[in-house]
Design a protein around this motif. Structure first.
Motif, PDB file in Angstrom:
ATOM      1  N   VAL A   1      49.161  11.040  45.901  1.00  0.00           N
ATOM      2  CA  VAL A   1      47.825  10.912  45.297  1.00  0.00           C
ATOM      3  C   VAL A   1      47.536   9.467  44.913  1.00  0.00           C
ATOM      4  CG1 VAL A   1      46.383  11.602  43.327  1.00  0.00           C
ATOM      5  CG2 VAL A   1      47.819  13.303  44.504  1.00  0.00           C
ATOM      6  N   LYS A   2      48.513   8.775  44.361  1.00  0.00           N
ATOM      7  CA  LYS A   2      48.293   7.391  43.923  1.00  0.00           C
ATOM      8  C   LYS A   2      47.992   6.445  45.087  1.00  0.00           C
ATOM      9  CE  LYS A   2      51.044   7.554  39.658  1.00  0.00           C
ATOM     10  NZ  LYS A   2      52.251   7.036  38.961  1.00  0.00           N
ATOM     11  N   THR A   3      48.502   6.780  46.277  1.00  0.00           N
ATOM     12  CA  THR A   3      48.224   5.942  47.443  1.00  0.00           C
ATOM     13  C   THR A   3      46.929   6.343  48.153  1.00  0.00           C
ATOM     14  OG1 THR A   3      49.558   7.416  48.825  1.00  0.00           O
ATOM     15  CG2 THR A   3      50.658   5.478  47.905  1.00  0.00           C
ATOM     16  N   GLY A   4      46.445   7.563  47.876  1.00  0.00           N
ATOM     17  CA  GLY A   4      45.280   8.074  48.598  1.00  0.00           C
ATOM     18  C   GLY A   4      45.652   8.843  49.848  1.00  0.00           C
ATOM     19  N   MET A   5      46.942   9.028  50.111  1.00  0.00           N
ATOM     20  CA  MET A   5      47.359   9.848  51.246  1.00  0.00           C
ATOM     21  C   MET A   5      46.923  11.296  51.060  1.00  0.00           C
ATOM     22  SD  MET A   5      49.121   8.199  53.717  1.00  0.00           S
ATOM     23  CE  MET A   5      50.318   9.298  54.472  1.00  0.00           C
ATOM     24  N   PHE A   6      46.834  11.744  49.812  1.00  0.00           N
ATOM     25  CA  PHE A   6      46.332  13.082  49.491  1.00  0.00           C
ATOM     26  C   PHE A   6      45.318  12.926  48.370  1.00  0.00           C
ATOM     27  CE2 PHE A   6      46.452  17.333  47.534  1.00  0.00           C
ATOM     28  CZ  PHE A   6      46.312  18.126  48.665  1.00  0.00           C
ATOM     29  N   ILE A   7      44.153  13.514  48.541  1.00  0.00           N
ATOM     30  CA  ILE A   7      43.051  13.348  47.595  1.00  0.00           C
ATOM     31  C   ILE A   7      42.841  14.636  46.815  1.00  0.00           C
ATOM     32  CG2 ILE A   7      40.551  12.987  47.398  1.00  0.00           C
ATOM     33  CD1 ILE A   7      40.771  11.118  49.820  1.00  0.00           C
TER      34      ILE A   7
ATOM     35  N   ILE B   1      49.365  11.162  60.034  1.00  0.00           N
ATOM     36  CA  ILE B   1      49.565  10.181  61.086  1.00  0.00           C
ATOM     37  C   ILE B   1      50.786   9.314  60.762  1.00  0.00           C
ATOM     38  CG2 ILE B   1      48.010   8.468  60.028  1.00  0.00           C
ATOM     39  CD1 ILE B   1      47.127   7.744  62.910  1.00  0.00           C
ATOM     40  N   GLY B   2      51.567   9.027  61.787  1.00  0.00           N
ATOM     41  CA  GLY B   2      52.755   8.192  61.626  1.00  0.00           C
ATOM     42  C   GLY B   2      54.031   8.950  61.345  1.00  0.00           C
ATOM     43  N   ALA B   3      53.932  10.268  61.122  1.00  0.00           N
ATOM     44  CA  ALA B   3      55.126  11.040  60.773  1.00  0.00           C
ATOM     45  C   ALA B   3      55.886  11.482  62.015  1.00  0.00           C
ATOM     46  CB  ALA B   3      54.742  12.253  59.936  1.00  0.00           C
ATOM     47  N   TYR B   4      57.197  11.440  61.921  1.00  0.00           N
ATOM     48  CA  TYR B   4      58.072  11.987  62.958  1.00  0.00           C
ATOM     49  C   TYR B   4      58.230  13.482  62.725  1.00  0.00           C
ATOM     50  CZ  TYR B   4      62.385  13.234  65.396  1.00  0.00           C
ATOM     51  OH  TYR B   4      63.309  13.851  66.189  1.00  0.00           O
ATOM     52  N   THR B   5      58.076  14.270  63.788  1.00  0.00           N
ATOM     53  CA  THR B   5      58.509  15.664  63.800  1.00  0.00           C
ATOM     54  C   THR B   5      59.203  15.903  65.136  1.00  0.00           C
ATOM     55  OG1 THR B   5      56.567  16.673  64.866  1.00  0.00           O
ATOM     56  CG2 THR B   5      56.434  16.307  62.467  1.00  0.00           C
ATOM     57  N   THR B   6      59.771  17.075  65.327  1.00  0.00           N
ATOM     58  CA  THR B   6      60.465  17.336  66.583  1.00  0.00           C
ATOM     59  C   THR B   6      59.495  17.456  67.760  1.00  0.00           C
ATOM     60  OG1 THR B   6      60.458  19.710  66.095  1.00  0.00           O
ATOM     61  CG2 THR B   6      62.414  18.450  65.463  1.00  0.00           C
TER      62      THR B   6
ATOM     63  N   ILE C   1      52.145   0.307  59.733  1.00  0.00           N
ATOM     64  CA  ILE C   1      51.875   0.683  58.343  1.00  0.00           C
ATOM     65  C   ILE C   1      50.536   0.120  57.894  1.00  0.00           C
ATOM     66  CG2 ILE C   1      52.669   0.443  55.954  1.00  0.00           C
ATOM     67  CD1 ILE C   1      55.537   0.438  57.039  1.00  0.00           C
ATOM     68  N   ARG C   2      50.222  -1.091  58.325  1.00  0.00           N
ATOM     69  CA  ARG C   2      48.922  -1.681  57.980  1.00  0.00           C
ATOM     70  C   ARG C   2      47.776  -0.874  58.589  1.00  0.00           C
ATOM     71  NH1 ARG C   2      51.832  -6.656  58.499  1.00  0.00           N
ATOM     72  NH2 ARG C   2      51.280  -6.817  60.713  1.00  0.00           N
ATOM     73  N   GLU C   3      47.959  -0.374  59.801  1.00  0.00           N
ATOM     74  CA  GLU C   3      46.929   0.436  60.444  1.00  0.00           C
ATOM     75  C   GLU C   3      46.743   1.766  59.700  1.00  0.00           C
ATOM     76  OE1 GLU C   3      43.870   1.378  62.885  1.00  0.00           O
ATOM     77  OE2 GLU C   3      44.923  -0.555  62.726  1.00  0.00           O
ATOM     78  N   ILE C   4      47.840   2.374  59.273  1.00  0.00           N
ATOM     79  CA  ILE C   4      47.744   3.609  58.491  1.00  0.00           C
ATOM     80  C   ILE C   4      47.057   3.332  57.162  1.00  0.00           C
ATOM     81  CG2 ILE C   4      49.098   5.357  57.272  1.00  0.00           C
ATOM     82  CD1 ILE C   4      51.154   5.135  59.554  1.00  0.00           C
ATOM     83  N   GLN C   5      47.386   2.202  56.538  1.00  0.00           N
ATOM     84  CA  GLN C   5      46.729   1.825  55.286  1.00  0.00           C
ATOM     85  C   GLN C   5      45.212   1.720  55.475  1.00  0.00           C
ATOM     86  OE1 GLN C   5      48.305   0.802  51.934  1.00  0.00           O
ATOM     87  NE2 GLN C   5      46.202   1.503  51.654  1.00  0.00           N
ATOM     88  N   LYS C   6      44.787   1.147  56.577  1.00  0.00           N
ATOM     89  CA  LYS C   6      43.362   1.014  56.866  1.00  0.00           C
ATOM     90  C   LYS C   6      42.696   2.388  56.980  1.00  0.00           C
ATOM     91  CE  LYS C   6      40.166  -0.865  60.327  1.00  0.00           C
ATOM     92  NZ  LYS C   6      40.068  -1.563  61.631  1.00  0.00           N
TER      93      LYS C   6
ATOM     94  N   LYS D   1      52.761   1.971  51.794  1.00  0.00           N
ATOM     95  CA  LYS D   1      54.185   1.734  52.068  1.00  0.00           C
ATOM     96  C   LYS D   1      55.069   2.169  50.902  1.00  0.00           C
ATOM     97  CE  LYS D   1      54.188  -3.108  50.503  1.00  0.00           C
ATOM     98  NZ  LYS D   1      54.431  -4.521  50.901  1.00  0.00           N
ATOM     99  N   ASP D   2      54.519   2.180  49.677  1.00  0.00           N
ATOM    100  CA  ASP D   2      55.302   2.599  48.519  1.00  0.00           C
ATOM    101  C   ASP D   2      55.528   4.111  48.499  1.00  0.00           C
ATOM    102  OD1 ASP D   2      55.416  -0.005  47.723  1.00  0.00           O
ATOM    103  OD2 ASP D   2      53.904   0.162  46.152  1.00  0.00           O
ATOM    104  N   TYR D   3      54.792   4.824  49.305  1.00  0.00           N
ATOM    105  CA  TYR D   3      54.962   6.265  49.463  1.00  0.00           C
ATOM    106  C   TYR D   3      55.884   6.568  50.633  1.00  0.00           C
ATOM    107  CZ  TYR D   3      53.422  11.057  50.781  1.00  0.00           C
ATOM    108  OH  TYR D   3      53.352  12.376  51.147  1.00  0.00           O
ATOM    109  N   ILE D   4      55.597   5.965  51.782  1.00  0.00           N
ATOM    110  CA  ILE D   4      56.316   6.346  52.995  1.00  0.00           C
ATOM    111  C   ILE D   4      57.733   5.776  53.055  1.00  0.00           C
ATOM    112  CG2 ILE D   4      54.144   6.597  54.241  1.00  0.00           C
ATOM    113  CD1 ILE D   4      54.674   4.024  55.672  1.00  0.00           C
TER     114      ILE D   4
END
Length: 298
Positions: free
Chosen positions: A227-233, A139-144, A272-277, A255-258
């Motif tokens: 992994v450290k942010t929890g974006m990937f477990i 979620i939040g990523a740009y693609t074409t 970013i806060r919503e994605i963090q949640k 935010k330190d990842y993205i």
């Protein structure tokens, strides 16, 4: 522990500089060895196995994007009919061929408990055809196909599909997530999968400099931060029992990842806060699953 020295991914491959996929394939093929049949669909791994430049020195076959698991099951049945029971059949599918168009075949093979080692090489999009979004795009990523704009301010506005948990819910003998940035964990899971009979699934995060928009020398760092942010477990499952294999002592902010990736550069602070949640909720959900499994074992 034995050190793998035989390289089955040959020098001079045509993949992008810093490609996480190349690192992943180098280690997977080293670990599994020569008694392996590789199945390669149209994907970023496709250029490794072209007619004029076969860069994976293992027996292999080009397959359709739609049904890698089904073809792998057929190959395994054929090998067993010839008395070749100790050959690993290895479909090397992308996230598009796994989370999207190949999900039906994947589910059917898992339900039948076919004796294959299915690997999803997840770079979070259809990168070799122009960086289109897949069900594995975060979620939040740009693609074409998920451009950020007035009508879609987030870009990709749906969470990443958790294929690992979908496969785990089939009660297969073994399933896991992995990333080459955590190499000991990665190697242990590949070895464990290869020594297990029945259906096995490994979902590997492959940081992609081209599609994600980061410097090619930051590939391993991107995996660490994911992994450290929890974006990937990082987790594994045996017969549906899930446990996390690495829990960061203190997770760092998303935010330190993205902030290192141009695919997220359109995001505002409130987004970013919503994605963090959402990341926090998913991480806590995994912790609760692990707690329930720990209670069952005690």
């Amino acid at each position: 522990m034995a050190i793998e020295t035989d390289d089955f991914l040959l020098p001079g491959h045509p993949l992008c500089a810093g490609c996480g996929l190349a690192i992943t394939l180098k280690h997977i093929t080293r670990l599994l060895g020569k008694r392996t049949v590789a199945l390669i669909p149209p994907s970023c791994s496709g250029p490794l196995a072209t007619e004029n430049s076969y860069k994976i020195s293992l027996p292999g076959i080009h397959i359709a994007l739609t049904h890698g698991a089904a073809i792998a099951a057929g190959i395994k049945a054929g090998l067993e009919a010839k008395g070749l029971k100790d050959v690993t059949v290895l479909p090397l599918m992308g996230d598009g061929g796994t989370a999207d168009i190949g999900l039906q075949a994947l589910s059917g093979s898992a339900e039948r408990n076919d004796d294959i080692l299915y690997v999803c090489l997840d770079n979070e999009g259809y990168m070799n055809t122009g960086i289109q979004g897949s069900a594995s795009t975060p979620i939040g990523a740009y693609t074409t196909t998920t451009p950020a704009g007035r009508n879609r301010p987030l870009g990709r506005d749906r969470p990443k599909k958790d294929v690992f948990r979908i496969v785990s819910d089939h009660d297969v003998p073994y399933a896991a997530t992995a990333c080459i940035s955590y190499l000991s964990d990665f190697k242990r899971k590949i070895r464990k999968a290869n020594s297990t009979e029945g259906f096995r699934y490994i979902h590997v995060l492959n940081p992609c400099p081209t599609g994600w928009g980061f410097s090619p020398d930051k590939t391993v760092e991107m995996g660490l931060l994911a992994v450290k942010t929890g974006m990937f477990i990082l987790a594994e499952s045996e017969h549906g029992r899930i446990r996390m294999t690495h829990v960061p002592v203190k997770r760092i902010p998303v935010k330190d990842y993205i902030k290192h990736q141009s695919r997220f550069r359109h995001l505002k602070d409130d987004q970013i806060r919503e994605i963090q949640k959402l990341v926090d909720e998913r991480f806590e959900r995994y912790l609760r699953i692990q707690e329930r499994e720990d209670d069952k074992r005690s």
